[in-house]
Design an enzyme around this catalytic site. Sequence first.
Site, PDB file in Angstrom:
ATOM      1  CG  HIS A  72      -3.749   0.471   5.015  1.00 53.85           C
ATOM      2  ND1 HIS A  72      -3.526  -0.434   3.786  1.00 53.85           N
ATOM      3  CD2 HIS A  72      -4.946   1.049   4.023  1.00 53.85           C
ATOM      4  CE1 HIS A  72      -4.112  -0.389   2.726  1.00 53.85           C
ATOM      5  NE2 HIS A  72      -5.098   0.649   3.067  1.00 53.85           N
ATOM      6  CB  CYS A 101      -0.961  -0.177   1.353  1.00 55.76           C
ATOM      7  SG  CYS A 101      -0.111  -0.044   2.758  1.00 55.76           S
TER       8      CYS A 101
END
Length: 433
Positions: A384, A80
């Site tokens: 994330h 990510c």
Amino acid sequence: QENSEISYRCDDFVVNDTKLGLVQKVREHLQNLENSAFPSDRHRKRKLLENSSLNSKLLKVNGSTTALCATGLRNLGNTCFMNAILQSLSNIQQFCCYFKELPAVELRNGKTAGRRTYHTRSQGDNNVSLVEEFRKTLCALWQGSQTAFSPESLFYVVWKIMPNFRGYQQQDAHEFMRYLLDHLHLELQGGFNGVSRSVILQENSSLSSASNKCCINGASTVVTAIFGGILQNEVNCLICGTESRKFDPFLDLSLDIPSQFRNKRTKNQESGPMCTLRDCLRSFTDLEELDETELYMCHKCKKKQKSTKKFWIQKLPKVLCLHLKRFHWTAYLRNKVDTYVEFPLRGLDMKCYLLEPENSGPESCLYDLAAVVVHHGSGVGSGHYTAYAAHEGRWFHFNDSTVTLTDEETVVKAKAYILFYVERQAKSGSDKL
């Protein structure tokens, strides 16, 4: 963490394959299983998408209906950090268009020409081009595809030429961005297969002339033409008053969040002072006295002395990239500063940080936000990354494979990690920072 969710099945983690293509067979088998074993899950997900983003697929713009054309990037196992940077760069129009207009380079020939291959690190193939895979990835985005693009070929090249990013652990998005831009810059200078691709830059006189002063490691490229600026570092000896100046090229500015704002604000402390981007910029450029560990070697005194330091911006870039330093080392671990920093969507005025503001036009120092990278979670090695970016007047949220329309109110609430501001070209009303 995101990769534990059911949406990240085995397919998202596998990059390598065997000569017999066994992994691809497993992929197809898993896809068949998913289609038969998860009908309720797929139906629920489809209903959720229909309900939560009813306007995502078809939008009314100036009376006509347009389709959502944004494409997500698949997560290949904690990638990510890469996806958030790629989506941000893909929405910086001048930068993105340069790569998309480059001629394609054929990296494979013979039997493998045009065939999608799954690489392994053990392959003795040095015939790789970061520029080419970056170009192909950018071309795959904003094509109107309803399925997410899998950037495994780019990831393979990243593994090949940037050893720091090998493996599937979470990486720092800012560190990746710097490595990516540096390697793109170097490859564009040297070219691929002996053919320099920096000559294309010379055809665009505005980019070429803008980057002449911002060369980093040699000749200018589109990287320095777009992101390159120049800092003046001014150091004064406090003993004899000797002043030392040097000019440093930069591709981005890393800003501290001032210590007085670092305490976490709770619901009961909403009345406390709000940290703004201007506070961070002022902290970066203000005069400061260097501590005992940073004593300045004064050439007049012939020894290290106490001194002051101040930064001025000698030249602003076309795209101003601001990195908020949210991760700090303590004795044993790296902590995250979770403070919200208020930032403007339009009209970031950089004139007061310029060395010679009188030489700039009335609107030449104004910047509008193009993209924001956000880190969700508590640590640099976990959590994330997602990105918000503006495309043709609309804001999108890029969360790996998922792309959703969002609004300005949501964007300004984000706890920004990296901000991309584009120099304003045309006059328009705005609120200055």
